[in-house]
Design a protein around this motif. Structure first.
Motif, short mmCIF file in Angstrom:
data_model
loop_
_atom_site.label_atom_id
_atom_site.label_comp_id
_atom_site.label_asym_id
_atom_site.label_seq_id
_atom_site.Cartn_x
_atom_site.Cartn_y
_atom_site.Cartn_z
N ASP A 154 2.47 -1.82 1.02
CA ASP A 154 1.91 -0.95 -0.03
C ASP A 154 1.68 0.46 0.49
OD1 ASP A 154 1.92 -3.12 -1.68
OD2 ASP A 154 -0.25 -3.49 -1.57
N ILE A 155 1.46 0.59 1.80
CA ILE A 155 1.17 1.92 2.35
C ILE A 155 2.43 2.78 2.41
CG2 ILE A 155 1.59 1.28 4.77
CD1 ILE A 155 -1.17 3.63 3.50
N ASN A 170 5.25 8.23 13.73
CA ASN A 170 5.58 9.16 12.64
C ASN A 170 4.92 8.76 11.34
OD1 ASN A 170 7.15 10.73 14.35
ND2 ASN A 170 9.05 9.65 13.84
N LEU A 171 4.90 7.44 11.07
CA LEU A 171 4.25 6.95 9.85
C LEU A 171 2.75 7.27 9.88
CD1 LEU A 171 4.34 5.26 7.20
CD2 LEU A 171 3.76 3.27 8.62
N ILE A 172 2.13 7.02 11.01
CA ILE A 172 0.68 7.28 11.12
C ILE A 172 0.41 8.76 10.89
CG2 ILE A 172 -1.28 7.27 12.70
CD1 ILE A 172 -0.05 4.74 13.99
N LEU A 178 -5.14 8.70 5.23
CA LEU A 178 -5.03 7.43 4.51
C LEU A 178 -5.16 6.24 5.45
CD1 LEU A 178 -2.11 8.06 1.97
CD2 LEU A 178 -4.53 7.68 1.44
N LEU A 179 -4.89 6.47 6.72
CA LEU A 179 -4.97 5.38 7.69
C LEU A 179 -6.26 5.40 8.51
CD1 LEU A 179 -1.25 5.17 8.88
CD2 LEU A 179 -2.54 3.49 7.56
N ILE A 240 -2.07 -1.56 8.87
CA ILE A 240 -1.20 -1.76 10.03
C ILE A 240 -1.95 -2.62 11.05
CG2 ILE A 240 -0.06 -0.63 12.00
CD1 ILE A 240 0.25 1.87 10.23
N ALA A 241 -1.26 -3.60 11.59
CA ALA A 241 -1.84 -4.42 12.68
C ALA A 241 -0.86 -4.39 13.84
CB ALA A 241 -2.09 -5.84 12.20
#
Length: 366
Positions: A154-155, A170-172, A178-179, A240-241
């Protein structure tokens, strides 16, 4: 057929109690002997095999069932806890040590064996597993498990699923606040497995420092086991885990398709679950028989087909076999070696360096 049904019924009764409050931690489960389940009065004199393990009981239950079908007079008492607690309890409570100790925290298991707590056993089944999957005749690796990242898709909102640690970074960065408070990690000071996986990252990953900084900046949440992280992922408490046990994560991805499991393409760490017989076991013969089953073709086939755990033997065939694992997208598999180098991770000075680095990053969050 009837025997299997009776066993399952008995097991369900115990599991329903143990799971009443969700994921199990520090929980004991008794698997009654087959004789007892059949109403045989001789069951009152059944032998008891005590096993302590950091392994989900649903995953190990098929092995207990196979063992008890072969030895119907044996009751199995299983105590499940996380890796660090198992290790500390083993040392601090000598009067309640198990006959068999199972854990994926290879360094802690190795230290116990190296310090003389393991009973030597020349299992005839050692020929069935790779040579590097056992240390001397004391510590036995029986599974082959990738360390993975899980993401609630969903993120992503249409963005590509990150496949490597660089892409994860890069995603973080792109999601930024948001994270915040939405990344889950092992608490490396409370989880032996979490510490081992993170310490190995420190040796292998060029992105190690930047990952640590990103985790700290985003106030990552800390957990003591994979199940707790997956539950948090499912509930939306985290997106994220990082550094989970692959077997459990893939099971959740099958059940909840929006949870994606990734074996990083830069490299994928692999751990072995290891088992040893405690030196002061009260049931050496029963314990030896259980080790034999773990390493045997039958035990490895059970893992590959019924436990959801990838066996160490490349010859085992089934949906969770090494062959099937190799078909999934992954980086170079880098198994953590089962050898003396593991003692480096248990060195107190080395641990303090890693803990201090970790604390500084986590406490530096805004």
């Amino acid at each position: 057929m009837k025997l299997g049904y009776v066993f399952c019924l008995g097991l369900m009764l115990f599991l329903s109690v143990a799971y009443a409050n969700g994921a199990a931690q520090n929980a004991s489960v008794v698997f009654p002997s087959v004789n007892e389940l059949k109403g045989n009065q001789a069951s009152t004199k059944s032998d008891v095999l005590l096993v302590h393990g950091a392994l989900n009981r649903d995953s190990i239950a098929p092995l207990f069932q196979a063992y008890q079908e072969k030895y119907p007079q044996v009751t199995v008492a299983y105590f499940e806890s996380n890796t660090r607690q198992l290790y500390e309890q083993f040392l601090s409570q000598p009067s309640s040590r198990p006959d068999i100790m199972i854990s994926p925290a290879m360094d802690l298991q190795f230290k116990l064996a190296n310090d003389g707590y393991a009973l030597a056993y020349d299992s005839p089944e050692l020929v069935n597993i790779p040579r590097d999957a056992h240390w001397r005749n004391e510590l036995f690796g029986f599974t082959y498990e990738p360390i993975v990242t899980a993401i609630n898709s969903d993120i992503l909102v249409g963005e590509a699923l990150p496949q490597s640690r660089e892409q994860l970074l890069n995603l973080i960065r792109s999601k930024n606040h948001l994270l915040d408070d939405k990344i889950g990690l092992f608490d490396i000071q409370q989880s032996g497995l979490g510490y081992l996986a993170w310490a190995y990252d420190g040796q292998q990953a060029r992105s190690y420092g930047r990952l640590l900084e990103a985790f700290g900046t985003h106030q990552a949440r800390l957990y003591t086991d994979t199940s707790a992280m997956l539950n948090a992922l499912l509930k939306g408490q985290i997106f994220i885990a990082y550094n989970l046990v692959g077997a459990y994560s893939y099971q959740w991805s099958q059940q909840y398709p929006w949870i994606k499991t990734i074996m990083p393409t830069d490299y994928t760490s692999v751990i072995m679950r290891t088992a040893f017989i405690a030196r002061d076991t009260q049931q050496p013969k029963l314990a030896q028989r259980f080790i034999d089953l773990l390493l045997s073709p039958q035990g490895q086939q059970l893992l590959a087909n019924q436990s959801g755990i990838t066996p160490i033997s490349p010859k085992a065939v089934g949906p969770y076999s090494r062959d099937e694992l190799n078909k999934l997208p992954h980086g170079i598999f880098r198994p953590i070696p089962l050898g003396l180098e593991l003692l480096i991770q248990t060195d107190e000075a080395q641990k303090q360096i890693i803990f201090t680095e970790w604390d500084n990053a986590m406490l530096s969050s805004p």
